[in-house]
Write an enzyme that holds these catalytic residues in place. Structure first.
Site, short mmCIF file in Angstrom:
data_model
loop_
_atom_site.label_atom_id
_atom_site.label_comp_id
_atom_site.label_asym_id
_atom_site.label_seq_id
_atom_site.Cartn_x
_atom_site.Cartn_y
_atom_site.Cartn_z
CB SER A 120 -1.01 -0.01 1.19
OG SER A 120 -1.89 0.96 0.87
CG HIS A 161 -6.12 -0.29 -0.73
ND1 HIS A 161 -5.80 -1.35 -0.20
CD2 HIS A 161 -5.21 0.55 -0.19
CE1 HIS A 161 -4.80 -1.35 0.42
NE2 HIS A 161 -4.45 -0.44 0.65
#
Length: 172
Positions: A120, A161
């Site tokens: 991420s 995401h």
């Protein structure tokens, strides 16, 4: 040659990482930097990532760069075969990396064969600039960050995401 393993959610791709490391001939030691999670409410993904490494037989050296001296951090980066940088707030992460003057060293070590693993926020900082990520992360938690240039390891924007809760819908 750059060897990067970039993901939205490291624990979710543990089997892919297992296959990936079979191609490497490096010691199973990872320098694990969870710093991006320092300003987040939920950080369960950090413990999950530690667990994946431990399950795969890695020695895990946890290092919060916000609370460690630049000298110690740099020495550890120079010695590690694998560098993992967790998810969390990308702006805070970049601020702390810049405060300790680590971007150039990380790039150098990658060019020398260190494997970079980014989850991420740790993946986003491989782009040339992270300003675009203000649609997902609060840049106000990094009040000392004025320059959004980052590692510049990839020539595209990483958008982890995408389509996942709570990031299904973003606005610029």
């Amino acid at each position: 040659m750059k060897t990067l393993f970039l993901t939205s959610y490291f624990s979710g791709v543990g089997n892919l990482f297992r296959n990936f490391i079979q191609e490497q001939i490096l010691a199973k030691q990872v320098l694990f930097i969870p710093t991006a999670g320092n300003v987040e409410h939920y950080v369960g993904y950090i413990d999950e990532a530690k667990y994946v490494f431990q399950t795969l037989g890695f020695s895990v050296d946890i290092l919060d760069i916000a609370n460690t001296s630049e000298v110690i951090i740099k020495e550890k980066i120079k010695q590690t075969p694998y560098l993992y940088i967790s998810g969390g707030n990308t702006f805070y992460l970049l601020q702390e990396l810049k405060k300790k003057n680590l971007l150039e060293l990380i790039n150098l070590r990658i060019s020398e064969g260190m494997v970079y693993i980014g989850e991420s926020a740790g993946a986003i900082i491989t782009a040339g600039n992270i300003k675009y990520n203000q649609i997902m992360d609060d840049k106000m938690v990094a009040s000392e960050l004025t320059d959004y240039s980052s590692l510049n390891l990839v020539n595209f924007a990483i958008v982890p995401h995408y389509g996942e809760f709570p990031f299904e819908r973003t606005e610029s």
